[in-house]
Design a protein around this motif. Structure first.
Motif, PDB file in Angstrom:
ATOM      1  N   ILE A   1      12.120   5.185  -0.024  1.00 32.11           N
ATOM      2  CA  ILE A   1      13.104   5.262  -1.158  1.00 32.11           C
ATOM      3  C   ILE A   1      12.999   3.497  -1.325  1.00 32.11           C
ATOM      4  O   ILE A   1      14.115   2.443  -1.873  1.00 32.11           O
ATOM      5  CB  ILE A   1      13.937   5.991  -1.521  1.00 32.11           C
ATOM      6  N   GLY A   2      11.975   2.850  -2.130  1.00 31.66           N
ATOM      7  CA  GLY A   2      12.347   1.163  -2.403  1.00 31.66           C
ATOM      8  C   GLY A   2      12.641   0.466  -1.157  1.00 31.66           C
ATOM      9  O   GLY A   2      12.809  -1.040  -1.214  1.00 31.66           O
ATOM     10  N   LEU A   3      11.522   0.574  -0.363  1.00 30.13           N
ATOM     11  CA  LEU A   3      11.937  -0.368   0.841  1.00 30.13           C
ATOM     12  C   LEU A   3      10.903  -1.497   1.217  1.00 30.13           C
ATOM     13  O   LEU A   3      10.298  -2.562   1.538  1.00 30.13           O
ATOM     14  CB  LEU A   3      12.151   0.345   2.238  1.00 30.13           C
ATOM     15  N   THR A   4       9.435  -0.841   0.473  1.00 34.38           N
ATOM     16  CA  THR A   4       8.387  -1.016   1.327  1.00 34.38           C
ATOM     17  C   THR A   4       7.793  -2.237   0.543  1.00 34.38           C
ATOM     18  O   THR A   4       6.938  -3.579   0.780  1.00 34.38           O
ATOM     19  CB  THR A   4       6.765   0.134   0.006  1.00 34.38           C
ATOM     20  N   GLU A   5       8.316  -2.191  -1.115  1.00 29.93           N
ATOM     21  CA  GLU A   5       8.894  -3.644  -1.078  1.00 29.93           C
ATOM     22  C   GLU A   5       8.712  -4.495  -0.296  1.00 29.93           C
ATOM     23  O   GLU A   5       8.642  -6.296  -0.519  1.00 29.93           O
ATOM     24  CB  GLU A   5       9.512  -3.962  -2.895  1.00 29.93           C
ATOM     25  N   HIS A   6       9.526  -4.996   0.258  1.00 29.90           N
ATOM     26  CA  HIS A   6      10.572  -6.049   1.108  1.00 29.90           C
ATOM     27  C   HIS A   6       9.354  -5.949   2.552  1.00 29.90           C
ATOM     28  O   HIS A   6       9.798  -6.319   3.319  1.00 29.90           O
ATOM     29  CB  HIS A   6      11.740  -5.480   1.619  1.00 29.90           C
ATOM     30  N   ILE A   7       8.256  -5.368   2.804  1.00 32.94           N
ATOM     31  CA  ILE A   7       7.444  -4.875   4.221  1.00 32.94           C
ATOM     32  C   ILE A   7       6.767  -5.866   4.091  1.00 32.94           C
ATOM     33  O   ILE A   7       5.945  -6.396   5.346  1.00 32.94           O
ATOM     34  CB  ILE A   7       7.215  -3.866   4.024  1.00 32.94           C
ATOM     35  N   GLY A   8       5.974  -6.410   2.917  1.00 34.54           N
ATOM     36  CA  GLY A   8       4.677  -7.357   3.116  1.00 34.54           C
ATOM     37  C   GLY A   8       3.726  -6.636   3.365  1.00 34.54           C
ATOM     38  O   GLY A   8       3.219  -5.744   4.156  1.00 34.54           O
ATOM     39  N   ILE A   9       2.629  -6.750   2.741  1.00 34.25           N
ATOM     40  CA  ILE A   9       1.585  -6.018   2.426  1.00 34.25           C
ATOM     41  C   ILE A   9       0.705  -5.907   3.436  1.00 34.25           C
ATOM     42  O   ILE A   9       0.510  -5.008   4.372  1.00 34.25           O
ATOM     43  CB  ILE A   9       0.076  -6.693   0.976  1.00 34.25           C
ATOM     44  N   LYS A  10       0.653  -7.412   4.246  1.00 35.17           N
ATOM     45  CA  LYS A  10      -0.134  -7.487   5.732  1.00 35.17           C
ATOM     46  C   LYS A  10       0.650  -6.725   6.596  1.00 35.17           C
ATOM     47  O   LYS A  10       0.030  -6.336   8.359  1.00 35.17           O
ATOM     48  CB  LYS A  10       0.067  -8.902   6.347  1.00 35.17           C
ATOM     49  N   ASN A  11       2.102  -6.303   6.720  1.00 34.96           N
ATOM     50  CA  ASN A  11       2.455  -5.416   7.661  1.00 34.96           C
ATOM     51  C   ASN A  11       2.724  -4.099   7.338  1.00 34.96           C
ATOM     52  O   ASN A  11       3.338  -3.247   8.111  1.00 34.96           O
ATOM     53  CB  ASN A  11       3.687  -5.877   7.454  1.00 34.96           C
ATOM     54  N   TYR A  12       1.764  -3.550   6.273  1.00 29.57           N
ATOM     55  CA  TYR A  12       2.056  -1.642   5.937  1.00 29.57           C
ATOM     56  C   TYR A  12       1.150  -0.940   6.815  1.00 29.57           C
ATOM     57  O   TYR A  12       1.865   0.026   7.296  1.00 29.57           O
ATOM     58  CB  TYR A  12       1.083  -1.745   4.762  1.00 29.57           C
ATOM     59  N   PRO A  13       0.263  -1.632   7.705  1.00 28.93           N
ATOM     60  CA  PRO A  13      -0.060  -1.053   8.829  1.00 28.93           C
ATOM     61  C   PRO A  13       1.003  -0.228   9.921  1.00 28.93           C
ATOM     62  O   PRO A  13       0.733   0.698  10.491  1.00 28.93           O
ATOM     63  CB  PRO A  13      -1.265  -1.339   9.808  1.00 28.93           C
ATOM     64  N   ALA A  14       1.741  -1.622  10.359  1.00 31.76           N
ATOM     65  CA  ALA A  14       2.406  -1.705  11.549  1.00 31.76           C
ATOM     66  C   ALA A  14       3.293  -0.435  10.827  1.00 31.76           C
ATOM     67  O   ALA A  14       4.250   0.436  11.568  1.00 31.76           O
ATOM     68  CB  ALA A  14       2.728  -3.062  11.518  1.00 31.76           C
ATOM     69  N   TYR A  15       3.885  -1.151   9.328  1.00 30.30           N
ATOM     70  CA  TYR A  15       5.121  -0.072   8.839  1.00 30.30           C
ATOM     71  C   TYR A  15       5.001   1.522   8.925  1.00 30.30           C
ATOM     72  O   TYR A  15       5.564   2.201   9.364  1.00 30.30           O
ATOM     73  CB  TYR A  15       4.989  -0.192   7.712  1.00 30.30           C
ATOM     74  N   PHE A  16       3.462   2.571   8.559  1.00 31.00           N
ATOM     75  CA  PHE A  16       3.495   3.430   8.571  1.00 31.00           C
ATOM     76  C   PHE A  16       3.299   3.317   9.465  1.00 31.00           C
ATOM     77  O   PHE A  16       3.573   4.721   9.563  1.00 31.00           O
ATOM     78  CB  PHE A  16       2.093   2.886   7.601  1.00 31.00           C
ATOM     79  N   THR A  17       2.534   3.021  10.305  1.00 29.59           N
ATOM     80  CA  THR A  17       2.041   4.045  11.965  1.00 29.59           C
ATOM     81  C   THR A  17       3.592   3.863  12.669  1.00 29.59           C
ATOM     82  O   THR A  17       3.931   5.087  13.304  1.00 29.59           O
ATOM     83  CB  THR A  17       1.687   2.528  12.899  1.00 29.59           C
ATOM     84  N   ALA A  18       4.763   2.944  11.984  1.00 27.03           N
ATOM     85  CA  ALA A  18       6.127   3.500  13.156  1.00 27.03           C
ATOM     86  C   ALA A  18       6.517   4.522  12.216  1.00 27.03           C
ATOM     87  O   ALA A  18       6.770   5.217  13.715  1.00 27.03           O
ATOM     88  CB  ALA A  18       6.924   2.319  12.862  1.00 27.03           C
ATOM     89  N   LEU A  19       6.054   5.120  11.121  1.00 24.70           N
ATOM     90  CA  LEU A  19       7.138   5.500  10.181  1.00 24.70           C
ATOM     91  C   LEU A  19       6.291   7.750  10.844  1.00 24.70           C
ATOM     92  O   LEU A  19       6.264   8.666  10.699  1.00 24.70           O
ATOM     93  CB  LEU A  19       7.220   6.115   8.859  1.00 24.70           C
ATOM     94  N   ARG A  20       5.087   7.287  10.912  1.00 22.55           N
ATOM     95  CA  ARG A  20       4.287   8.728  11.507  1.00 22.55           C
ATOM     96  C   ARG A  20       4.607   8.389  12.771  1.00 22.55           C
ATOM     97  O   ARG A  20       4.569   9.649  13.291  1.00 22.55           O
ATOM     98  CB  ARG A  20       2.623   7.722  11.392  1.00 22.55           C
ATOM     99  N   ASP A  21       5.104   7.880  13.413  1.00 25.95           N
ATOM    100  CA  ASP A  21       4.457   8.344  14.865  1.00 25.95           C
ATOM    101  C   ASP A  21       6.302   8.588  15.366  1.00 25.95           C
ATOM    102  O   ASP A  21       6.527   8.648  15.893  1.00 25.95           O
ATOM    103  CB  ASP A  21       4.583   7.261  15.744  1.00 25.95           C
ATOM    104  N   LYS A  22       7.283   8.821  14.163  1.00 24.37           N
ATOM    105  CA  LYS A  22       8.603   8.869  14.342  1.00 24.37           C
ATOM    106  C   LYS A  22       8.348  10.370  13.727  1.00 24.37           C
ATOM    107  O   LYS A  22       9.825  11.317  13.821  1.00 24.37           O
ATOM    108  CB  LYS A  22       9.819   8.646  13.267  1.00 24.37           C
ATOM    109  N   LEU A  23       7.690  10.935  13.420  1.00 25.94           N
ATOM    110  CA  LEU A  23       7.540  12.147  12.652  1.00 25.94           C
ATOM    111  C   LEU A  23       6.579  13.346  13.490  1.00 25.94           C
ATOM    112  O   LEU A  23       5.827  13.215  14.352  1.00 25.94           O
ATOM    113  CB  LEU A  23       6.471  12.090  11.199  1.00 25.94           C
TER     114      LEU A  23
END
Length: 440
Positions: free
Chosen positions: A283-305
Motif C-alpha cells: 500500500i503506497g510502496l510501488t511509487e518508490h520502486i522504480g519502473i524498471k525494477n517492477y519485474p524484480a519487485y513483483f517476482t519477489a512478492l510472488r515468490d513469498k506467496l
C-alpha cells in the motif's frame, strides 16, 4: 532604452529604464498571471478582484523565479518565504494552486526580447541563490552518490520523506497515522472512517481469515498490520525502511496488546526471510520502486506467496502508460526523491507476465483528492504546532505538496489504482470465488 511593447491588459513598465517585476512575471508566465500579483518594487499584475494573491517580497525570490523557471522556482520562493500567499492559509494553499495549475510554466520570448527584459531587471538576478535547506540535490547529482533504487539509496530517499517527525505526521494524518489514500464509503464519511474502510477493503479483497499470515511491505506506521491482526485474527508482519515508523508502529502494537499477532520490522522487503504467506499487501510502496525494477519487485512478492495466495497492490499511477515515470522537479527534490509513476496498465502487464493472475482493479482517484483535502485541513488546523515541530519551511513544503497533489487527482493528471492478483498453482487453479465477495 524605451519600454517594451505590452500585450493587451499587461501591466506596463514603471519607467523608461526599468521593466516592472509585475510586467515581467506576467509576460513570462504561461497564459499570464491568473491571480493578483504584487512585488517589492511596487508593481502588480493579474486581476484586481482575485480573492487569492501572491506577493514577491524580495530580490532573492525574483532570483529563484528567474533561475529555475516553472514549478521549481515558484516552490523555492514559496518555501523560503519570499513568495507569500494571501487569501488562503499557508497550510492549505489549494485555492492558489488550483488557479495556477495551467500557469506554472514560463513561455520564453524570442532571445532578443528576453535579453532586453533581463537587462531591465538586472543581470545580477540571474545568479541563483542557494536553494532552501529542505531541497535535495538534483537527480543527476544523486546518481553520483549511488545506484538508483539500490537498497542504500532507497533507504536514504525514504528517510528524507518519512523521517520528518512522528508528531508532525500525527498532526497531519490524524489518529489513524495512515499516509495512503483512504476510501470513502460515502461523501459524508470522516477521514478516520474512510481510512478504516480502506484497510477493511484491502483485507476483504485479500480474503483474510483468522490464522492466516499476511506480509505488508512498505507498512508505514503499521495501520494495515494492526487492522489485520485486530479485526481478522491474522498473523501479520510489516516492513518499512523508516526506523521512526517502525518504532512508532511497534509501540502502538504493544499498547493495543497485539504482540502475539502483529510485528513491524525496520527492514527492506527484499530481506524478509519468511515465505509461504497467504496474502501480501503493498500500500503506497510501488511509487518508490522504480519502473524498471517492477519485474524484480513483483517476482519477489510472488515468490513469498503460497499457491492461491493473493497480492493487493495499491499505488499512485499516471493516467496513461506512455510516461517515462519521472516526477517534476519540485516533487523529486522536495517530496519523493527517485519516485516514479506509470499507468495501471504497466503494473498489470508486469504482474501478468510473471504468472500472477489479475482478478480485479479499481481506480480510487477521487478518494485520494478527498484524502488530501482532509490532510490539508489538518495541517491548517494544527499549523502553529506543525511549524514548531518541523519549521515553517518544511511545513510549507507539505502544504504545497498536498494541495498540489489534490489538484492533480482532481484534474486526472494522476490516479490511484488497487490491483488484486492471485498466484495460481501448477495446474492453473486459483481457488478464487466466482464473484467478488468484498462488494457485498
Amino acid at each position: 532604452m524605451t519600454d517594451m511593447k505590452t500585450r493587451p491588459g499587461e501591466p506596463r513598465s514603471t519607467g523608461s529604464d526599468q521593466l516592472s517585476i509585475g510586467a515581467l512575471v506576467d509576460r513570462l508566465l504561461k497564459g499570464g498571471m491568473p491571480l493578483r500579483f504584487t512585488a517589492y518594487d511596487g508593481s502588480s499584475a493579474g486581476p484586481e478582484d482575485s480573492p487569492v494573491g501572491l506577493h514577491l517580497a524580495n530580490e532573492r525570490g525574483l532570483r529563484y523565479l528567474l533561475t529555475a523557471p516553472g514549478d521549481l522556482g515558484l516552490a523555492r520562493a514559496y518555501v523560503a518565504g519570499d513568495l507569500q500567499i494571501s487569501g488562503t492559509h499557508p497550510g492549505n494553499p489549494y485555492p492558489a494552486i488550483s488557479a495556477l495549475k495551467e500557469h506554472t510554466h514560463f513561455e520564453m520570448p524570442p532571445p532578443a526580447e528576453l535579453l532586453r527584459m533581463l537587462r531591465h531587471v538586472g543581470l545580477s538576478n540571474l545568479v541563483p541563490p542557494p536553494p532552501p535547506p529542505q531541497e535535495m540535490m538534483p537527480r543527476w547529482r544523486r546518481l553520483m552518490e549511488g545506484v538508483r533504487h539500490s537498497m542504500t539509496r532507497d533507504a536514504e530517499a525514504i528517510h528524507h520523506h518519512y523521517d520528518v517527525s512522528n508528531r508532525f505526521y500525527e498532526l497531519v494524518l490524524g489518529p489513524s497515522m495512515t499516509y495512503t489514500c483512504a476510501c470513502f464509503p460515502s461523501e459524508t464519511a470522516t477521514l478516520e472512517e474512510a481510512q478504516f474502510f480502506k484497510y477493511d477493503l484491502v483485507a476483504r479483497k485479500l480474503g483474510l481469515q483468522a490464522g492466516q499470515r499476511l506480509l505488508d511491505v512498505g507498512c508505514g506506521w503499521g495501520g494495515m498490520v494492526r487492522h489485520a491482526a485486530k479485526e481478522y485474527g491474522v498473523k501479520a508482519i510489516g516492513v518499512t525502511l523508516s526506523e521512526q515508523q517502525a518504532e512508532w508502529g511497534q509501540a502502538r502494537i504493544r499498547s493495543e496488546g497485539l504482540e502475539d499477532l502483529a510485528e513491524i520490522r525496520f527492514m527492506d522487503y527484499r530481506d524478509v526471510p519468511e515465505g509461504e504467506f497467504d496474502a501480501i499487501s503493498s500500500i503506497g510502496l510501488t511509487e518508490h520502486i522504480g519502473i524498471k525494477n517492477y519485474p524484480a519487485y513483483f517476482t519477489a512478492l510472488r515468490d513469498k506467496l503460497k499457491d492461491h495466495g493473493r497480492l493487493l497492490n495499491h499505488c499512485i499511477t499516471r493516467a496513461d502508460n506512455r510516461s517515462d515515470g519521472g516526477a517534476g522537479a519540485f516533487i523529486d527534490r522536495y517530496v519523493f526523491p527517485d519516485g516514479e509513476l506509470t499507468g495501471s496498465g504497466r503494473i498489470i502487464s508486469t504482474m501478468q507476465d510473471l504468472g500472477l493472475e489479475v482478478r480485479h482493479e479499481e481506480n480510487l482517484r477521487e478518494h485520494y483528492a478527498m484524502t488530501l483535502a482532509g490532510w490539508c485541513r489538518n495541517l491548517e488546523d494544527n499549523w502553529d504546532e506543525c511549524v514548531a515541530e518541523v519549521g515553517e519551511g518544511t511545513a510549507r513544503v507539505w502544504g504545497l505538496y498536498m494541495a498540489g497533489s489534490q489538484v492533480g487527482f482532481e484534474i486526472n493528471e494522476i490516479q490511484l489504482h488497487q490491483v488484486l492478483a492471485v498466484k495460481p498453482d501448477a495446474s492453473g487453479r486459483a481457488d478464487f470465488p466466482l464473484r467478488p465477495t468484498w462488494l457485498s
